[in-house]
Design an enzyme around this catalytic site. Structure first.
Site, short mmCIF file in Angstrom:
data_model
loop_
_atom_site.label_atom_id
_atom_site.label_comp_id
_atom_site.label_asym_id
_atom_site.label_seq_id
_atom_site.Cartn_x
_atom_site.Cartn_y
_atom_site.Cartn_z
N SER A 55 58.54 61.76 31.48
CA SER A 55 59.78 62.32 31.99
C SER A 55 60.86 62.43 30.92
CB SER A 55 60.30 61.47 33.16
OG SER A 55 60.63 60.17 32.71
N LYS A 106 67.98 58.18 38.50
CA LYS A 106 68.34 58.51 37.12
C LYS A 106 69.75 59.11 37.04
CE LYS A 106 63.57 59.25 35.59
NZ LYS A 106 62.56 60.22 35.15
#
Length: 824
Positions: free
Chosen positions: A657, A700
């Site tokens: 990611s 996030k």
């Protein structure tokens, strides 16, 4: 063209209250919390497994913890079992031919208890009736007649012996210590002195006569002994005759009562024979009981009568339908059954009555539910279960003997036929592990029921979810929820599923949420739960678990962990990762840096070189090298060596990611173009530069937002995410409020060029027909730097050739000496 920031409406998908207006009451008599919401596929598989009569169609139920797999499986199987006939009773009885091999009895439901009661009644009757029989006047008279007849015969035989002896001049006298034989004179025994004065011929004649009388006496005594033996037989026959007066009627009644079972008929015949042969045991025990005041019901528990009794392993007399057994602790003995021992005089002894049932016995004829993980971590159990399913019989074998831990007499109980469905409940990885590494698993567990983790979020499912919430509130006796509170719970269910278009089906999470919201409602003395109570429950749960998150946040705020949220830097970018601790997850910003210099095209992943990078992270870095070569040097080698690293990272790093952020940092290092530090980037990238979805997008974003909020929001900070992740957004309200106030921005990108334009403020640029990018574009500056590096490398190699230095051999031509791949 730079992408536009996402609108506040795209960051949080509200649950429309009109979807809840028609919310009906839960149907009376139905517990909707246990209804198969979104689990149609799994329940069809479950129904198929229990309905299939053929061997091997056992079931594996898969899904994560908290879905209510056990409860739902037991509910559905229970409904099926209720439509079935009760299972058979299981018993063990004494084997009169081989006592160490008890016989198994499989009887219709309820018959075992009746048989046990009937046998115990018979034994109690005999313990009372037999002493009475032997005390009766009629019995005593007949027994005395037999004894008197024997005594008369003995007296006649002895009298005849005496007469024969007297005719020979020998006297025979019976004394308490035996018989005395000697010569007579005038009817009296002569003394030894007198015998010695007799002539020798007379002495010899008397000795011969004494010897002859001795022989005659032995014959008479032998005949008397046979008469006594015959008397014992006659008395035994008399006892049997009188015993049958009370025994035969009972035995005949038992024969008629259990006419349909040959095994029970044989058992009854064995009881009759044994009672007849051991009448004195019953007589002595009955008289002892009368003397000591012990009831016959207690006397039959004595060891001498154990062999006549029935050991019931499973009694299904009061059952309604087939058995459904959940064994929470599937040890060897709990599953298979065991043979217990009794200590007598320092020795361990056992018998058939000490055979105890296991879960397989109790579930026989129905369904056995086991937890897969507990089953597999318990020694010897998995192989034991498979052996029972293969052979379709339950064979009790003491584990102690198999392991050589017990050296004493034991039993070999007759195997019991096994017919049941086994349901293993576990996680998916266990199923696939067994499928791959256990060749017998696929033959024994042919049905797979995979429980869904979530359902699609639409009007129909939202209404069903609201009903589920309402029924759960009622079953838990919690404070009722307002429509707005139900909507807030549903929105949080979408957040838990990590997808705005899904709703989590984790029943345990939902129940905990409602309980905690109800707690805060009671704490504030409100009559019903409102959205504020739900929100407080969410916040308090997060607060209890966020100490580590706060410590890490503090480290960043104090510049112990260096993260910039303002300004510009070359080859430096803020990446985003998620830390998962149990059921808690939070986002953490990380600084990613890159270097680029003259070299031979090697991409150094420092995380991998230090064995901190996982395989997925390493894959992402390798993709970056492929992207560079494909975009900027499709027909020539890259004269570049580069490195990437997560700064101040001291633990394992995995996942791809961060590959978008790493690529942007790497391109910045090559082009020497600064990137805005007010942005954090997350996303995966492929070889063609397309940005791919990642997990944990909400955490996030919120992790970087909290850092920016602590330092002060200035309207320039933001997060760049993959466009494919927009559908997953369910952000906290403070993030949405900051976006609405234009203090924070969230951008969704589909190509790496869009991220480069946002981070650098430059146009990314598009290649012309000749493959060149515009000189002032970001890609153009990357391309220009790479060409300069290639020209430098070519010039240096030419100088070495001019100086007579042998260039490195191509890889594969010289296996003895490896070339220096990082020379330039």
């Amino acid at each position: 063209m730079n992408p536009s920031p996402l609108l506040p409406e795209q960051l949080y998908w509200h649950c429309p209250l009109e979807w809840l207006r028609a919310e009906p009451e839960a149907e009376p008599g139905r517990d909707i919390t246990r209804q198969p919401l979104g689990q149609t596929r799994a329940l069809e598989a479950l129904e198929f497994a229990v309905e299939m009569p053929q061997k091997g169609y056992n079931l594996y139920v898969a899904g994560s913890v908290g879905l209510g797999r056990h409860d739902l499986a037991r509910q559905q199987i229970g409904a099926w079992a209720g439509r079935q006939e009760p299972a058979s009773d299981l018993c063990y009885i004494h084997n009169f031919e081989s006592e160490h091999r008890p016989c198994a009895l499989v009887l219709p439901a309820g018959t075992a208890r009746e048989l046990q009661r009937d046998i115990d009644d018979l034994l109690e009757h005999l313990l009372t009736a037999i002493p009475d029989i032997f005390r009766s006047e009629e019995y005593r008279a007949r027994r005395d007649e037999l004894k008197q007849a024997l005594e008369e015969r003995e007296e006649q035989a002895f009298s005849a012996l005496v007469q024969r002896a007297r005719a020979l001049g020998i006297g025979v006298v019976r004394t308490p210590s035996g018989y005395t034989i000697g010569p007579l004179r005038e009817g009296e025994f002569i003394s030894p002195e007198e015998f010695g004065k007799l002539p020798a011929e007379e002495q010899q004649r008397l000795k011969d006569n004494i010897e002859q009388v001795n022989i005659d006496l032995k014959e008479t005594l032998g005949q008397a002994l046979r008469w006594h033996e015959q008397l014992a037989e006659d008395v035994k026959q008399l006892n049997s005759e009188y015993l049958h007066l009370t025994l035969d009627e009972r035995i005949d009644w038992l024969r008629r009562r259990y006419l349909g079972s040959k095994t029970v008929q044989a058992f009854i015949e064995n009881i009759k024979r044994e009672v007849t042969q051991n009448t004195d045991d019953f007589r002595a025990a009955g008289e002892r009981g009368e003397k000591e005041g012990i009831a016959p019901a207690k006397l039959i528990r004595a060891s001498e009568f154990t062999r006549f009794r029935v050991n019931i392993l499973v009694d299904n007399g009061g059952a309604h339908g087939a058995p459904v057994v959940y064994e929470d602790n599937p040890t060897y003995h709990n599953l298979l059954g065991r043979v217990e021992y009794e200590s007598q005089m320092g020795a361990l002894l056992t018998n058939f009555s000490l055979v105890k049932s296991g879960a397989l016995h109790r579930a026989n004829g129905g369904c056995l539910i086991l937890d897969a993980h507990r089953l597999l971590v318990t020694p010897y159990v998995w192989e034991t279960l498979k052996r029972a399913l293969r052979s379709q019989e339950i064979r009790i074998q003491p584990l102690e003997l198999q392991l050589g831990l017990l050296s004493t007499s034991s039993l070999e109980p007759e195997p019991i036929p096994l017919q049941l469905n086994v349901v293993l409940v576990g996680e998916r990885w266990i199923y696939h592990l067994l499928k791959a590494h256990d060749s017998e698993f696929s033959q024994l567990f042919k049905v797979y029921a995979d429980f869904s983790e979530d359902i699609t979020r639409d009007r129909h499912s939202v209404l069903a979810y609201a009903r589920w919430i309402d029924a759960l509130v009622k079953s838990e006796k919690l404070r009722p929820l307002s429509a707005a509170a139900v909507a807030r719970v549903i929105e949080q269910a979408a957040r838990v599923s990590a997808d705005a278009q899904k709703l989590s089906l984790h029943r345990e999470w939902l129940a905990d949420m409602l309980r905690e919201a109800g707690y805060w409602c009671r704490h504030e003395s409100d009559s019903r739960v409102e959205p504020a109570h739900v929100q407080k429950a969410i916040e308090k749960r997060e607060y209890r678990q966020r100490q580590l998150q706060e410590r890490m946040q503090e480290a960043v705020e104090r510049d112990i962990l260096m993260i910039d949220t303002a300004g510009e830097q070359v080859a430096q970018i803020n990446g985003l990762s998620v830390i998962q601790l149990g059921d808690t997850a939070f986002g953490r910003p990380s600084r990613i840096t890159a270097t680029a210099r003259l070299g031979s095209g090697k991409m150094v992943d420092i995380e991998r070189e230090t064995e901190l990078g996982g395989p997925l992270h390493s894959k992402g870095v390798l993709i970056l090298g492929a992207f560079l070569a494909n975009r900027y040097a499709p027909s020539e080698p890259l004269s570049l060596s580069a490195s990437l690293v997560f700064e101040q990272s001291y633990g394992p790093v995995d996942g791809d990611s961060a590959s978008l952020a790493e690529l942007c940092a790497l391109l910045s290092a090559i082009a020497q173009v600064p990137l805005r530090q007010s942005f954090a980037v997350t996303g995966s990238v492929n070889q063609l530069g397309r940005v791919q979805a990642i997990g944990g997008v909400n955490e996030k974003i919120e992790g970087f937002f909290e850092l920016c909020q602590a330092r002060g929001l200035d309207g320039n900070q933001g997060v760049i995410i993959p466009a494919a992740n927009v559908q997953h957004l369910m952000l906290k309200q403070e993030v949405v409020a900051a976006v609405r106030a234009q203090q924070f921005s969230i951008y969704a990108v589909a190509q790496v060029d869009e991220a480069l334009a946002l981070l650098s403020g430059l146009d990314a640029g598009s290649p012309g027909d000749d493959g060149r990018f515009p000189a002032q574009s970001f890609n153009g500056q990357v391309q220009k730097r790479l060409r300069r590096l290639e020209e430098t490398r070519t010039r240096l190699l030419q100088q070495e050739l001019d100086a007579g230095v042998q260039p490195p051999a191509p890889v594969g031509e010289n296996k003895e000496k490896k070339p220096d791949r990082d020379r330039y």
